[in-house]
Design a protein around this motif. Sequence first.
Motif, PDB file in Angstrom:
ATOM      1  N   ASN A 249      42.366  75.671 -25.044  1.00  0.00           N
ATOM      2  CA  ASN A 249      41.980  76.858 -24.288  1.00  0.00           C
ATOM      3  C   ASN A 249      41.166  76.475 -23.066  1.00  0.00           C
TER       4      ASN A 249
ATOM      5  N   ASN B  96      46.540  79.682 -35.805  1.00  0.00           N
ATOM      6  CA  ASN B  96      46.712  79.295 -34.398  1.00  0.00           C
ATOM      7  C   ASN B  96      45.498  79.615 -33.536  1.00  0.00           C
ATOM      8  N   ARG B  97      44.396  79.975 -34.162  1.00  0.00           N
ATOM      9  CA  ARG B  97      43.197  80.304 -33.390  1.00  0.00           C
ATOM     10  C   ARG B  97      41.943  79.647 -33.970  1.00  0.00           C
ATOM     11  N   PHE B  98      42.135  78.600 -34.777  1.00  0.00           N
ATOM     12  CA  PHE B  98      40.996  77.923 -35.381  1.00  0.00           C
ATOM     13  C   PHE B  98      40.827  76.525 -34.802  1.00  0.00           C
ATOM     14  N   THR B  99      39.586  76.156 -34.508  1.00  0.00           N
ATOM     15  CA  THR B  99      39.312  74.785 -34.106  1.00  0.00           C
ATOM     16  C   THR B  99      39.424  73.888 -35.333  1.00  0.00           C
TER      17      THR B  99
ATOM     18  N   SER C  49      35.630  84.711 -39.579  1.00  0.00           N
ATOM     19  CA  SER C  49      36.931  85.076 -38.994  1.00  0.00           C
ATOM     20  C   SER C  49      38.049  84.914 -40.020  1.00  0.00           C
TER      21      SER C  49
ATOM     22  N   SER D 164      49.457  82.440 -40.809  1.00  0.00           N
ATOM     23  CA  SER D 164      49.668  81.641 -39.595  1.00  0.00           C
ATOM     24  C   SER D 164      48.318  81.223 -39.026  1.00  0.00           C
TER      25      SER D 164
ATOM     26  N   GLU E 203      46.799  73.722 -29.289  1.00  0.00           N
ATOM     27  CA  GLU E 203      46.564  74.646 -28.177  1.00  0.00           C
ATOM     28  C   GLU E 203      45.208  74.325 -27.576  1.00  0.00           C
TER      29      GLU E 203
ATOM     30  N   MET F 202      47.549  74.479 -34.961  1.00  0.00           N
ATOM     31  CA  MET F 202      48.632  75.443 -35.159  1.00  0.00           C
ATOM     32  C   MET F 202      49.412  75.058 -36.404  1.00  0.00           C
TER      33      MET F 202
ATOM     34  N   SER G  53      38.458  73.359 -25.814  1.00  0.00           N
ATOM     35  CA  SER G  53      38.428  73.115 -27.249  1.00  0.00           C
ATOM     36  C   SER G  53      39.858  73.187 -27.777  1.00  0.00           C
ATOM     37  N   THR G  54      40.140  72.389 -28.781  1.00  0.00           N
ATOM     38  CA  THR G  54      41.500  72.287 -29.306  1.00  0.00           C
ATOM     39  C   THR G  54      41.669  73.163 -30.536  1.00  0.00           C
ATOM     40  N   ASN G  55      42.683  74.018 -30.520  1.00  0.00           N
ATOM     41  CA  ASN G  55      43.007  74.862 -31.664  1.00  0.00           C
ATOM     42  C   ASN G  55      44.220  74.307 -32.383  1.00  0.00           C
TER      43      ASN G  55
END
Length: 264
Positions: free
Chosen positions: A229, A193-196, A169, A191, A227, A237, A233-235
């Motif tokens: 979801n 904001n979508r990675f663990t 990704s 940026s 974040e 930022m 799981s925690t993402n």
Amino acid sequence: MSHISEEKELAILLKKNIKELLLSSVDVFVSSDDQSITLGNKWLETVSNNLEKCILIIVFCSQESIKKPWINFECGAGWSRKIPIIPICHSNITVANLPIPLNLLQGFDIQKQGKLTGLISRIAKEINIDTPKFDEPSILQEIEKFEKNYQINSKIKNELKEIEENTPSFYKILKDIFASGQINSSNCNISINRFTQSLFDDIKQNLKNLQKNQLLEFQYKSGGGIEINAGESTNIMGTLYLNFKDFYNIYKQYLTSNPTKSSL
């Protein structure tokens, strides 16, 4: 001269010096050289014809080339015809580290003093002319420049391949940034904001490897939040700052032409 595309510059450099030193008394075939294969000729047929006619095969050996099927094919063709094969090791491999069957052949490390003179002498003997005197150190200086660039390219390529395999990704983000023209200098901000945390740790490890080799600089600044979801799981930022230093064009080459895939 058997080589992979990344060794083209070295093959052409050695071909030029051999022909000049031996006064063009010998033909040197380099498949990536336009002078060896002219426009309109069939590539494979021309290579095969030259394998049939040659009296000596030089094979350039690096950690990358010895894994390529085409190098093994050309060496096998020479072996079956009992043509002398000389492995020349450069950049990131030595004769002592060659695998079977290349280590059964009498090769040499290209930077060892006197070895290049020995190669010229061997070729001169094959065509029954005297060995010319020449300035070996000046040629070795040119080869050293090639080796430095080759190793930089190799390290960047291998690390990008790891990123592609371990964090596809993030690799896609890098490819999209370069392909879209969003980056046209050495600096880049991404940026996050979508990675663990686990995935981002893997990304940072690859970047640290490049930074350790002074091939990239990076810094991460947290956005001060997380974040969560639906899967709990925690993402993370924040923003990732990348500096490709003087190697921007190398990164661009690899990230826009998909060179990490295996090829002949």
